[in-house]
Design an enzyme around this catalytic site. Structure first.
Site, PDB file in Angstrom:
ATOM      1  N   HIS A  88      -2.289   0.276 -10.475  1.00 58.90           N
ATOM      2  CA  HIS A  88      -2.507  -0.841  -9.537  1.00 58.90           C
ATOM      3  C   HIS A  88      -3.026  -2.079 -10.295  1.00 58.90           C
ATOM      4  O   HIS A  88      -4.226  -2.309 -10.395  1.00 58.90           O
ATOM      5  CB  HIS A  88      -3.513  -0.396  -8.473  1.00 58.90           C
ATOM      6  CG  HIS A  88      -3.564  -1.278  -7.282  1.00 58.90           C
ATOM      7  ND1 HIS A  88      -4.107  -0.889  -6.090  1.00 58.90           N
ATOM      8  CD2 HIS A  88      -3.127  -2.533  -7.075  1.00 58.90           C
ATOM      9  CE1 HIS A  88      -4.008  -1.864  -5.213  1.00 58.90           C
ATOM     10  NE2 HIS A  88      -3.433  -2.888  -5.807  1.00 58.90           N
TER      11      HIS A  88
ATOM     12  N   ARG B 257       0.854  -1.182   0.000  1.00 65.43           N
ATOM     13  CA  ARG B 257       0.000   0.000   0.000  1.00 65.43           C
ATOM     14  C   ARG B 257       0.889   1.231   0.000  1.00 65.43           C
ATOM     15  O   ARG B 257       1.901   1.289   0.706  1.00 65.43           O
ATOM     16  CB  ARG B 257      -0.929   0.032   1.221  1.00 65.43           C
ATOM     17  CG  ARG B 257      -2.104  -0.929   1.135  1.00 65.43           C
ATOM     18  CD  ARG B 257      -3.075  -0.607  -0.007  1.00 65.43           C
ATOM     19  NE  ARG B 257      -4.146  -1.594  -0.123  1.00 65.43           N
ATOM     20  CZ  ARG B 257      -4.151  -2.627  -0.955  1.00 65.43           C
ATOM     21  NH1 ARG B 257      -3.134  -2.845  -1.778  1.00 65.43           N
ATOM     22  NH2 ARG B 257      -5.185  -3.455  -0.990  1.00 65.43           N
TER      23      ARG B 257
ATOM     24  N   GLN C 146      -6.050   6.619  -5.285  1.00 66.64           N
ATOM     25  CA  GLN C 146      -6.191   5.917  -6.555  1.00 66.64           C
ATOM     26  C   GLN C 146      -7.543   6.250  -7.165  1.00 66.64           C
ATOM     27  O   GLN C 146      -8.546   6.145  -6.448  1.00 66.64           O
ATOM     28  CB  GLN C 146      -6.048   4.406  -6.344  1.00 66.64           C
ATOM     29  CG  GLN C 146      -4.621   4.050  -6.004  1.00 66.64           C
ATOM     30  CD  GLN C 146      -4.353   2.559  -5.973  1.00 66.64           C
ATOM     31  OE1 GLN C 146      -3.234   2.146  -5.764  1.00 66.64           O
ATOM     32  NE2 GLN C 146      -5.358   1.737  -6.163  1.00 66.64           N
TER      33      GLN C 146
HETATM   34  P1  NDP Z   1      -1.086 -11.813   4.662  1.00 67.55           P
HETATM   35  O1  NDP Z   1      -2.155 -11.511   5.663  1.00 67.55           O
HETATM   36  O2  NDP Z   1      -0.890 -13.210   4.215  1.00 67.55           O
HETATM   37  O3  NDP Z   1       0.313 -11.323   5.194  1.00 67.55           O
HETATM   38  C1  NDP Z   1       0.491 -10.113   5.799  1.00 67.55           C
HETATM   39  C2  NDP Z   1       1.676 -10.272   6.701  1.00 67.55           C
HETATM   40  O4  NDP Z   1       2.007  -8.992   7.196  1.00 67.55           O
HETATM   41  C3  NDP Z   1       1.418 -11.168   7.908  1.00 67.55           C
HETATM   42  O5  NDP Z   1       2.437 -12.149   7.967  1.00 67.55           O
HETATM   43  C4  NDP Z   1       1.474 -10.194   9.056  1.00 67.55           C
HETATM   44  O6  NDP Z   1       2.059 -10.696  10.199  1.00 67.55           O
HETATM   45  C5  NDP Z   1       2.445  -9.189   8.519  1.00 67.55           C
HETATM   46  N1  NDP Z   1       2.427  -7.932   9.232  1.00 67.55           N
HETATM   47  C6  NDP Z   1       1.374  -7.233   9.652  1.00 67.55           C
HETATM   48  N2  NDP Z   1       1.778  -6.125  10.276  1.00 67.55           N
HETATM   49  C7  NDP Z   1       3.121  -6.136  10.242  1.00 67.55           C
HETATM   50  C8  NDP Z   1       4.113  -5.274  10.744  1.00 67.55           C
HETATM   51  N3  NDP Z   1       3.786  -4.175  11.394  1.00 67.55           N
HETATM   52  N4  NDP Z   1       5.411  -5.601  10.532  1.00 67.55           N
HETATM   53  C9  NDP Z   1       5.755  -6.721   9.884  1.00 67.55           C
HETATM   54  N5  NDP Z   1       4.844  -7.590   9.399  1.00 67.55           N
HETATM   55  C10 NDP Z   1       3.542  -7.292   9.574  1.00 67.55           C
HETATM   56  O7  NDP Z   1      -1.375 -10.838   3.447  1.00 67.55           O
HETATM   57  P2  NDP Z   1      -0.909 -10.976   1.931  1.00 67.55           P
HETATM   58  O8  NDP Z   1       0.508 -11.418   1.912  1.00 67.55           O
HETATM   59  O9  NDP Z   1      -1.906 -11.726   1.146  1.00 67.55           O
HETATM   60  O10 NDP Z   1      -1.026  -9.451   1.466  1.00 67.55           O
HETATM   61  C11 NDP Z   1      -0.240  -8.437   2.080  1.00 67.55           C
HETATM   62  C12 NDP Z   1      -0.713  -7.083   1.639  1.00 67.55           C
HETATM   63  O11 NDP Z   1      -0.437  -6.921   0.271  1.00 67.55           O
HETATM   64  C13 NDP Z   1      -2.231  -6.868   1.739  1.00 67.55           C
HETATM   65  O12 NDP Z   1      -2.621  -6.453   3.024  1.00 67.55           O
HETATM   66  C14 NDP Z   1      -2.467  -5.812   0.715  1.00 67.55           C
HETATM   67  O13 NDP Z   1      -2.334  -4.534   1.311  1.00 67.55           O
HETATM   68  C15 NDP Z   1      -1.360  -6.019  -0.275  1.00 67.55           C
HETATM   69  N6  NDP Z   1      -1.875  -6.560  -1.536  1.00 67.55           N
HETATM   70  C16 NDP Z   1      -1.658  -5.864  -2.679  1.00 67.55           C
HETATM   71  C17 NDP Z   1      -2.184  -6.299  -3.855  1.00 67.55           C
HETATM   72  C18 NDP Z   1      -1.930  -5.571  -5.135  1.00 67.55           C
HETATM   73  O14 NDP Z   1      -2.684  -5.761  -6.078  1.00 67.55           O
HETATM   74  N7  NDP Z   1      -0.898  -4.751  -5.221  1.00 67.55           N
HETATM   75  C19 NDP Z   1      -3.026  -7.496  -3.940  1.00 67.55           C
HETATM   76  C20 NDP Z   1      -3.092  -8.227  -2.704  1.00 67.55           C
HETATM   77  C21 NDP Z   1      -2.571  -7.737  -1.544  1.00 67.55           C
HETATM   78  P3  NDP Z   1       1.432 -11.792  11.156  1.00 67.55           P
HETATM   79  O15 NDP Z   1       0.346 -12.446  10.382  1.00 67.55           O
HETATM   80  O16 NDP Z   1       2.604 -12.659  11.412  1.00 67.55           O
HETATM   81  O17 NDP Z   1       0.922 -11.043  12.303  1.00 67.55           O
END
Ligand code: NDP
Length: 402
Positions: free
Chosen positions: A349, A301, A330
């Site tokens: 995006h 994001r 966006q």
């Molecule tokens: P997941 O929920 O699988 O993974 C997100 C990870 O981020 C989790 O492991 C979580 O940790 C970790 N996390 C949360 N907060 C923190 C922090 N402060 N520091 C370090 N790690 C943190 O999500 P996805 O991998 O599927 O997607 C990630 C993000 O990518 C989405 O939230 C979205 O914003 C973005 N995205 C973008 C897209 C695009 O089209 N460009 C499409 C899809 C997603 P834990 O679970 O261990 O607490």
């Protein structure tokens, strides 16, 4: 009967396609880790056709109208005075809002308060930060009602995993294209030129570089797995540590925070959700601790980085490149500085909206709607907010301020 209000991006500029580059899509029925791809009872669309733009309607019209529900689809979503956008005009009596991170209809506290019937917000994709989750929680039960006394939005759901691999592939593409100076070299070809030195003056091998991901969830881990064969040194930070066998298999170095990891990396990729802990994480201060000439890839994001600090770091040479596909707001305005800053590889995006991903998020949206309309539970992994609290995937990956 429910009114479903769906905000999608515009059709292609030449109109909705009648021919396609390929005849079929590979069949994928499981995600890494074993969970099934969406399993609606039926679908009314052809996989590989555009479903995320207005005329594609996520393939939902027949399904909803045969059951007597109303579907309104628009791309007109901006807050403006006068008669307002189609989205704002249709919102007050909508039961369900569907929107997408690619073309987000921002569900602000004011809009949630105006949406007196709203019970369910679906993200046809992943990442529900365009919905004010604090407000959704406050209005979903347990919290105080909105200022007008209305209790509304109870559930927020997204199609978890539907485009995680699509995004991971985009991250790998952008990493290689920045490090190898692909886009400027391609431009030399388009311009009729052949100056090899111009092309290679900023071109390096990825091999041997230190690459770190901020978050190793579905996307972050998929990026690590895809980059491992390039013989890079892999790093990650996350709120929870990966299993020891995964760390061993990929040779991962864990860092407790992004600030601890960043100085060690030649390439940093951001794959965390936007929430209060991550907003503004990469500002002047953190960027200054990175190696001079590091690359930053952000498909998560836009607001996880400071827009102007990134531009300054590129112009000053602290960053050698920045790429990603996420902007704020966006669509990005024509004068957004990321369109013209040097050494960037930005796209609109699009990473999570390949035709392959569209088939999955359309099917997932239908699965969520089928469950909700039938009064059966929505898959836990699709839930972000339920009944006034973070739930399912939301409880694991997001945090709120209240
Ligand atoms: P997941 O929920 O699988 O993974 C997100 C990870 O981020 C989790 O492991 C979580 O940790 C970790 N996390 C949360 N907060 C923190 C922090 N402060 N520091 C370090 N790690 C943190 O999500 P996805 O991998 O599927 O997607 C990630 C993000 O990518 C989405 O939230 C979205 O914003 C973005 N995205 C973008 C897209 C695009 O089209 N460009 C499409 C899809 C997603 P834990 O679970 O261990 O607490």
């Amino acid at each position: 009967m429910a009114k479903v209000l769906c905000v999608l991006y515009d059709d292609p500029t030449d109109g909705y396609p009648t021919t396609y580059a390929r005849d079929d899509l590979p069949v994928i029925d499981h995600y890494p880790g074993g969970r099934t791809t969406p399993t609606p009872k039926a679908t009314d669309f052809t996989p590989g056709h555009p479903l995320g733009s207005v005329s594609g309607e996520l393939g939902l019209r027949r399904f909803l109208e045969e059951r007597g529900h109303t579907l309104v689809v628009t791309s007109d979503k901006e807050v403006r005075g006068g008669a307002g956008s189609v989205f704002d005009r249709e919102l007050p009596d909508a039961d369900v809002v569907i929107s997408q991170p690619f073309w987000p209809a921002y569900l602000t506290p004011e809009r949630i308060a105006a949406a007196k019937n709203l019970k369910l917000a679906i993200t046809a994709g992943i990442g529900s930060d365009h919905v004010d989750l604090d407000a959704a929680i406050a209005h979903g039960g347990g919290g105080p009602p909105c200022s007008n006394g209305v209790e509304s939005l109870g559930e927020v759901a997204e199609v978890t995993y539907c485009n995680s691999i699509s995004v991971a592939e985009h991250v790998v593409m952008m990493t290689l294209s920045l490090v190898r100076n692909y886009l400027p070299s391609h431009q030399v070809v388009l311009d009729g030129g052949w100056n090899i030195a111009d092309c290679v003056a900023r071109s390096y091998d990825l091999e041997g570089m230190h690459v770190g991901t901020v978050a190793a969830g579905r996307i972050g881990l998929a990026v690590l797995r895809r980059l491992a064969p390039f013989d890079v040194k892999l790093h990650y930070t996350d709120r929870h540590r990966l299993p020891a066998e995964v760390e061993r298999e990929l040779g991962l170095t864990f860092h407790a925070t992004a600030a601890e990891m960043a100085p060690h990396c030649d390439v940093v990729t951001i794959n965390a959700p936007l929430h209060p802990e991550t907003e503004g994480l990469f500002g002047d201060e953190l960027l200054a601790t990175m190696k001079r000439g590091a690359y930053l890839i952000n498909t998560a994001r836009a607001r996880i980085v400071d827009r102007d600090a990134v531009e300054r770091a590129l112009r000053g040479g602290q960053l050698a490149g920045y790429a990603g596909d996420v902007w704020y707001p966006q669509p990005a305005p024509a004068d957004h500085p990321w369109r013209t800053m040097p050494h960037h590889g930005m796209t609109p995006h699009i990473s999570g909206s390949s035709l392959s991903a569209q088939a999955r998020y359309a099917a997932g949206t239908r699965e969520i709607l089928e469950s909700w309309l039938d009064g059966t539970p929505i898959r836990d992994e699709y839930l972000i907010v339920d009944g006034g609290a973070l739930a399912g995937t939301g409880a694991h990956s997001y945090s709120v301020t209240r």
